[in-house]
Design a protein around this motif. Structure first.
Motif, PDB file in Angstrom:
ATOM      1  N   ASP A   1     -29.711  44.569  18.721  1.00 18.55           N
ATOM      2  CA  ASP A   1     -28.359  44.366  18.186  1.00 18.55           C
ATOM      3  C   ASP A   1     -27.323  44.752  19.225  1.00 18.55           C
ATOM      4  OD1 ASP A   1     -29.630  43.693  15.870  1.00 18.55           O
ATOM      5  OD2 ASP A   1     -29.366  45.666  14.938  1.00 18.55           O
ATOM      6  N   PHE A   2     -26.166  44.115  19.137  1.00 20.00           N
ATOM      7  CA  PHE A   2     -24.998  44.557  19.891  1.00 20.00           C
ATOM      8  C   PHE A   2     -23.768  44.371  19.018  1.00 20.00           C
ATOM      9  CE2 PHE A   2     -25.313  40.077  21.012  1.00 20.00           C
ATOM     10  CZ  PHE A   2     -23.995  39.639  20.929  1.00 20.00           C
ATOM     11  N   THR A   3     -22.748  45.185  19.281  1.00 23.04           N
ATOM     12  CA  THR A   3     -21.534  45.201  18.472  1.00 23.04           C
ATOM     13  C   THR A   3     -20.368  44.710  19.302  1.00 23.04           C
ATOM     14  OG1 THR A   3     -22.379  47.103  17.242  1.00 23.04           O
ATOM     15  CG2 THR A   3     -20.028  46.630  17.030  1.00 23.04           C
ATOM     16  N   VAL A   4     -19.586  43.808  18.706  1.00 21.36           N
ATOM     17  CA  VAL A   4     -18.375  43.287  19.336  1.00 21.36           C
ATOM     18  C   VAL A   4     -17.182  43.838  18.566  1.00 21.36           C
ATOM     19  CG1 VAL A   4     -17.096  41.246  20.029  1.00 21.36           C
ATOM     20  CG2 VAL A   4     -19.597  41.196  19.988  1.00 21.36           C
ATOM     21  N   THR A   5     -16.293  44.528  19.276  1.00 21.66           N
ATOM     22  CA  THR A   5     -15.114  45.126  18.660  1.00 21.66           C
ATOM     23  C   THR A   5     -13.864  44.448  19.195  1.00 21.66           C
ATOM     24  OG1 THR A   5     -16.262  47.243  18.488  1.00 21.66           O
ATOM     25  CG2 THR A   5     -13.859  47.279  18.259  1.00 21.66           C
ATOM     26  N   MET A   6     -13.059  43.928  18.283  1.00 19.48           N
ATOM     27  CA  MET A   6     -11.779  43.331  18.659  1.00 19.48           C
ATOM     28  C   MET A   6     -10.713  44.420  18.638  1.00 19.48           C
ATOM     29  SD  MET A   6      -9.734  40.095  16.968  1.00 19.48           S
ATOM     30  CE  MET A   6      -9.416  40.967  15.428  1.00 19.48           C
ATOM     31  N   GLN A   7     -10.022  44.587  19.759  1.00 21.51           N
ATOM     32  CA  GLN A   7      -9.006  45.613  19.868  1.00 21.51           C
ATOM     33  C   GLN A   7      -7.839  45.306  18.928  1.00 21.51           C
ATOM     34  OE1 GLN A   7      -9.685  48.278  21.601  1.00 21.51           O
ATOM     35  NE2 GLN A   7     -11.561  47.402  22.448  1.00 21.51           N
ATOM     36  N   ALA A   8      -7.073  46.344  18.611  1.00 22.35           N
ATOM     37  CA  ALA A   8      -5.913  46.186  17.732  1.00 22.35           C
ATOM     38  C   ALA A   8      -4.881  45.261  18.383  1.00 22.35           C
ATOM     39  CB  ALA A   8      -5.297  47.551  17.426  1.00 22.35           C
ATOM     40  N   GLN A   9      -4.434  44.267  17.611  1.00 16.28           N
ATOM     41  CA  GLN A   9      -3.483  43.268  18.105  1.00 16.28           C
ATOM     42  C   GLN A   9      -2.103  43.511  17.484  1.00 16.28           C
ATOM     43  OE1 GLN A   9      -4.477  40.979  20.468  1.00 16.28           O
ATOM     44  NE2 GLN A   9      -6.385  42.163  20.399  1.00 16.28           N
ATOM     45  N   LYS A  10      -1.083  43.270  18.290  1.00 18.05           N
ATOM     46  CA  LYS A  10       0.290  43.456  17.825  1.00 18.05           C
ATOM     47  C   LYS A  10       0.900  42.177  17.258  1.00 18.05           C
ATOM     48  CE  LYS A  10       1.219  47.156  21.159  1.00 18.05           C
ATOM     49  NZ  LYS A  10       2.091  47.602  22.278  1.00 18.05           N
ATOM     50  N   ILE A  11       0.353  41.037  17.636  1.00 17.14           N
ATOM     51  CA  ILE A  11       0.896  39.753  17.190  1.00 17.14           C
ATOM     52  C   ILE A  11      -0.243  38.945  16.590  1.00 17.14           C
ATOM     53  CG2 ILE A  11       2.073  37.634  17.898  1.00 17.14           C
ATOM     54  CD1 ILE A  11       3.246  39.213  20.254  1.00 17.14           C
ATOM     55  N   ALA A  12       0.004  38.329  15.431  1.00 18.75           N
ATOM     56  CA  ALA A  12      -1.003  37.511  14.776  1.00 18.75           C
ATOM     57  C   ALA A  12      -0.933  36.083  15.296  1.00 18.75           C
ATOM     58  CB  ALA A  12      -0.792  37.525  13.269  1.00 18.75           C
ATOM     59  N   PRO A  13      -2.067  35.450  15.570  1.00 18.21           N
ATOM     60  CA  PRO A  13      -2.033  34.048  16.017  1.00 18.21           C
ATOM     61  C   PRO A  13      -1.602  33.132  14.878  1.00 18.21           C
ATOM     62  CG  PRO A  13      -4.283  34.755  15.645  1.00 18.21           C
ATOM     63  CD  PRO A  13      -3.439  35.978  15.491  1.00 18.21           C
ATOM     64  N   PRO A  14      -1.024  31.986  15.181  1.00 18.80           N
ATOM     65  CA  PRO A  14      -0.582  31.070  14.118  1.00 18.80           C
ATOM     66  C   PRO A  14      -1.760  30.537  13.313  1.00 18.80           C
ATOM     67  CG  PRO A  14      -0.401  30.036  16.285  1.00 18.80           C
ATOM     68  CD  PRO A  14      -0.718  31.464  16.529  1.00 18.80           C
ATOM     69  N   ASP A  15      -1.645  30.671  11.994  1.00 17.45           N
ATOM     70  CA  ASP A  15      -2.672  30.205  11.056  1.00 17.45           C
ATOM     71  C   ASP A  15      -4.031  30.843  11.314  1.00 17.45           C
ATOM     72  OD1 ASP A  15      -0.760  28.565   9.914  1.00 17.45           O
ATOM     73  OD2 ASP A  15      -1.253  26.887  11.251  1.00 17.45           O
ATOM     74  N   LEU A  16      -4.010  32.012  11.962  1.00 16.31           N
ATOM     75  CA  LEU A  16      -5.252  32.757  12.269  1.00 16.31           C
ATOM     76  C   LEU A  16      -6.267  31.879  13.001  1.00 16.31           C
ATOM     77  CD1 LEU A  16      -5.793  34.877   9.029  1.00 16.31           C
ATOM     78  CD2 LEU A  16      -4.790  35.597  11.193  1.00 16.31           C
ATOM     79  N   GLN A  17      -5.765  31.034  13.891  1.00 16.17           N
ATOM     80  CA  GLN A  17      -6.638  30.197  14.703  1.00 16.17           C
ATOM     81  C   GLN A  17      -6.884  30.884  16.044  1.00 16.17           C
ATOM     82  OE1 GLN A  17      -8.146  27.391  13.692  1.00 16.17           O
ATOM     83  NE2 GLN A  17      -7.182  27.721  11.678  1.00 16.17           N
ATOM     84  N   CYS A  18      -8.140  31.047  16.404  1.00 22.32           N
ATOM     85  CA  CYS A  18      -8.510  31.751  17.641  1.00 22.32           C
ATOM     86  C   CYS A  18      -9.412  30.841  18.473  1.00 22.32           C
ATOM     87  CB  CYS A  18      -9.236  33.053  17.316  1.00 22.32           C
ATOM     88  SG  CYS A  18      -9.629  34.063  18.755  1.00 22.32           S
ATOM     89  N   LYS A  19      -9.107  30.739  19.748  1.00 19.69           N
ATOM     90  CA  LYS A  19      -9.874  29.903  20.668  1.00 19.69           C
ATOM     91  C   LYS A  19     -10.837  30.726  21.529  1.00 19.69           C
ATOM     92  CE  LYS A  19      -6.306  26.351  21.034  1.00 19.69           C
ATOM     93  NZ  LYS A  19      -5.427  25.589  21.947  1.00 19.69           N
ATOM     94  N   ASP A  20     -10.965  32.011  21.263  1.00 20.27           N
ATOM     95  CA  ASP A  20     -11.862  32.856  22.053  1.00 20.27           C
ATOM     96  C   ASP A  20     -13.319  32.479  21.769  1.00 20.27           C
ATOM     97  OD1 ASP A  20      -9.607  34.150  22.948  1.00 20.27           O
ATOM     98  OD2 ASP A  20      -9.729  35.728  21.429  1.00 20.27           O
ATOM     99  N   LYS A  21     -14.140  32.587  22.812  1.00 24.31           N
ATOM    100  CA  LYS A  21     -15.559  32.271  22.688  1.00 24.31           C
ATOM    101  C   LYS A  21     -16.398  33.309  23.425  1.00 24.31           C
ATOM    102  CE  LYS A  21     -14.968  27.288  22.181  1.00 24.31           C
ATOM    103  NZ  LYS A  21     -15.311  25.954  22.743  1.00 24.31           N
ATOM    104  N   PHE A  22     -17.664  33.397  23.013  1.00 20.95           N
ATOM    105  CA  PHE A  22     -18.630  34.300  23.642  1.00 20.95           C
ATOM    106  C   PHE A  22     -19.812  33.474  24.123  1.00 20.95           C
ATOM    107  CE2 PHE A  22     -16.152  37.327  21.370  1.00 20.95           C
ATOM    108  CZ  PHE A  22     -16.290  38.526  22.056  1.00 20.95           C
ATOM    109  N   LEU A  23     -20.372  33.887  25.263  1.00 19.56           N
ATOM    110  CA  LEU A  23     -21.525  33.225  25.859  1.00 19.56           C
ATOM    111  C   LEU A  23     -22.649  34.242  25.992  1.00 19.56           C
ATOM    112  CD1 LEU A  23     -22.773  30.714  27.251  1.00 19.56           C
ATOM    113  CD2 LEU A  23     -21.914  31.666  29.412  1.00 19.56           C
ATOM    114  N   ILE A  24     -23.810  33.917  25.425  1.00 13.87           N
ATOM    115  CA  ILE A  24     -24.987  34.789  25.507  1.00 13.87           C
ATOM    116  C   ILE A  24     -25.994  34.113  26.411  1.00 13.87           C
ATOM    117  CG2 ILE A  24     -26.844  35.907  24.233  1.00 13.87           C
ATOM    118  CD1 ILE A  24     -25.000  35.964  21.816  1.00 13.87           C
ATOM    119  N   GLN A  25     -26.267  34.710  27.571  1.00 18.40           N
ATOM    120  CA  GLN A  25     -27.244  34.201  28.525  1.00 18.40           C
ATOM    121  C   GLN A  25     -28.536  35.000  28.394  1.00 18.40           C
ATOM    122  OE1 GLN A  25     -24.976  34.751  32.160  1.00 18.40           O
ATOM    123  NE2 GLN A  25     -24.562  32.546  32.267  1.00 18.40           N
ATOM    124  N   SER A  26     -29.651  34.325  28.501  1.00 20.88           N
ATOM    125  CA  SER A  26     -30.956  34.975  28.407  1.00 20.88           C
ATOM    126  C   SER A  26     -31.923  34.319  29.375  1.00 20.88           C
ATOM    127  CB  SER A  26     -31.499  34.895  26.979  1.00 20.88           C
ATOM    128  OG  SER A  26     -31.610  33.549  26.572  1.00 20.88           O
TER     129      SER A  26
END
Length: 294
Positions: free
Chosen positions: A65-90
């Motif tokens: 297991d691994f844990t991903v923590t999103m830091q506290a944000q000061k501004i909310a994205p419009p319509d809570l749409q996020c374009k961030d992605k994660f890549l898992i290489q093995s």
């Protein structure tokens, strides 16, 4: 390799988005192969997320297991749409590989090395609104009923049942009995306390005797320790004195040896006569002989 190395659960990272609050998501990796697999986690926004651990080794048919923590944000994205992605290489690693052996070059696509890559997108979820407190069967209804009864109290004086009256004679007899019982009880308690005191005296005496014996034993042991320490100090002094004497004798012997060496050298120099001296003496002796016997 066509077989899948890792199975990822979940396939989307869901975070409950609240301003100025952190949010975490747990990801589970399962090794589907019969070999050791190393993994590495990357993201498009490394300053925004914290991954612990971001690298690791998974044994065959085991999970990690691994844990991903999103830091506290000061501004909310419009319509809570996020374009961030994660890549898992093995990739497959040899037996005995540890996390300290993992490098960035291990996941480079060179020499036909199989690198499995899986992308995870980020989904932001709004926090659930707090439920409205409604009267429910139980405490809420009871509280409302109590408040309603308090509001509906009539303005007149309430009819309160009179207290039970007891005759003064009965009260007097009861108080007398209570006083007699109290006296008898106090007498019994005093006698019991005296007996307890009498029983405690020999116990206290034995305890005091034990304490006295223990103190004497401690004193004797301390005296023995002091005597041993003194003997040890005396022996140490003697040894130091003997050592100093040996050093002095050694120095004296060295000096005597040096003196003997110098004497021997002087004697060696003084032994025999020089050749010129011998020749001069021979000439003089020949001349004297010639004059004496012409």
């Amino acid at each position: 390799m066509t077989t899948e190395l890792l199975e990822i659960e979940p396939r989307e990272l869901e975070f409950v988005f609240e301003l100025k609050k952190q949010s975490s998501c747990l990801v589970q990796l399962r090794n589907k192969s019969d070999q050791y697999v190393a993994f590495k986690v990357k993201t498009t926004s490394p300053k925004k997320y914290c991954v612990r651990p971001n690298i690791g080794i998974i044994k065959p048919k085991e999970k990690s297991d691994f844990t991903v923590t999103m830091q506290a944000q000061k501004i909310a994205p419009p319509d809570l749409q996020c374009k961030d992605k994660f890549l898992i290489q093995s990739t497959v690693v040899p037996l005995g590989t540890t996390e300290d052996d993992i490098t960035s070059g291990m996941f480079a696509r060179d020499r036909g090395k199989h690198i499995e890559e899986k992308k995870l997108r980020v989904v932001l979820i709004s926090p659930n609104s707090s439920p409205v407190l409604l009267p429910v069967n139980g405490g809420m209804k009871q509280d409302s009923e109590i408040h309603m009864q308090k509001d509906r109290v009539p303005s007149g004086v309430e009819n309160i049942p009179p207290p039970l009256r007891v005759s003064e004679d009965v009260k007097g007899s009861e108080t007398a009995l209570d006083t007699e019982d109290d006296r008898s009880g106090t007498n019994e308690d005093v006698s019991r306390q005296e007996e307890n005191v009498d029983d405690k005296k020999p116990a206290e005496d034995t305890v005091q005797l034990k304490l006295a014996k223990d103190s004497e034993e401690l004193k004797s042991s301390l005296s023995l320790m002091d005597s041993k320490l003194r003997e040890a100090e005396i022996t140490i002094r003697k040894l130091t004195e003997e050592r100093s004497m040996n050093a002095r004798e050694k120095n004296m012997l060295k000096q005597e040896l040096e003196m003997l060496k110098t004497k021997v050298n002087v004697k060696k120099v003084q032994v025999g006569f020089p050749l010129l001296y011998v020749c001069m003496v021979a000439l003089i002796s020949v001349a004297v002989g010639y004059y004496i016997h012409p």
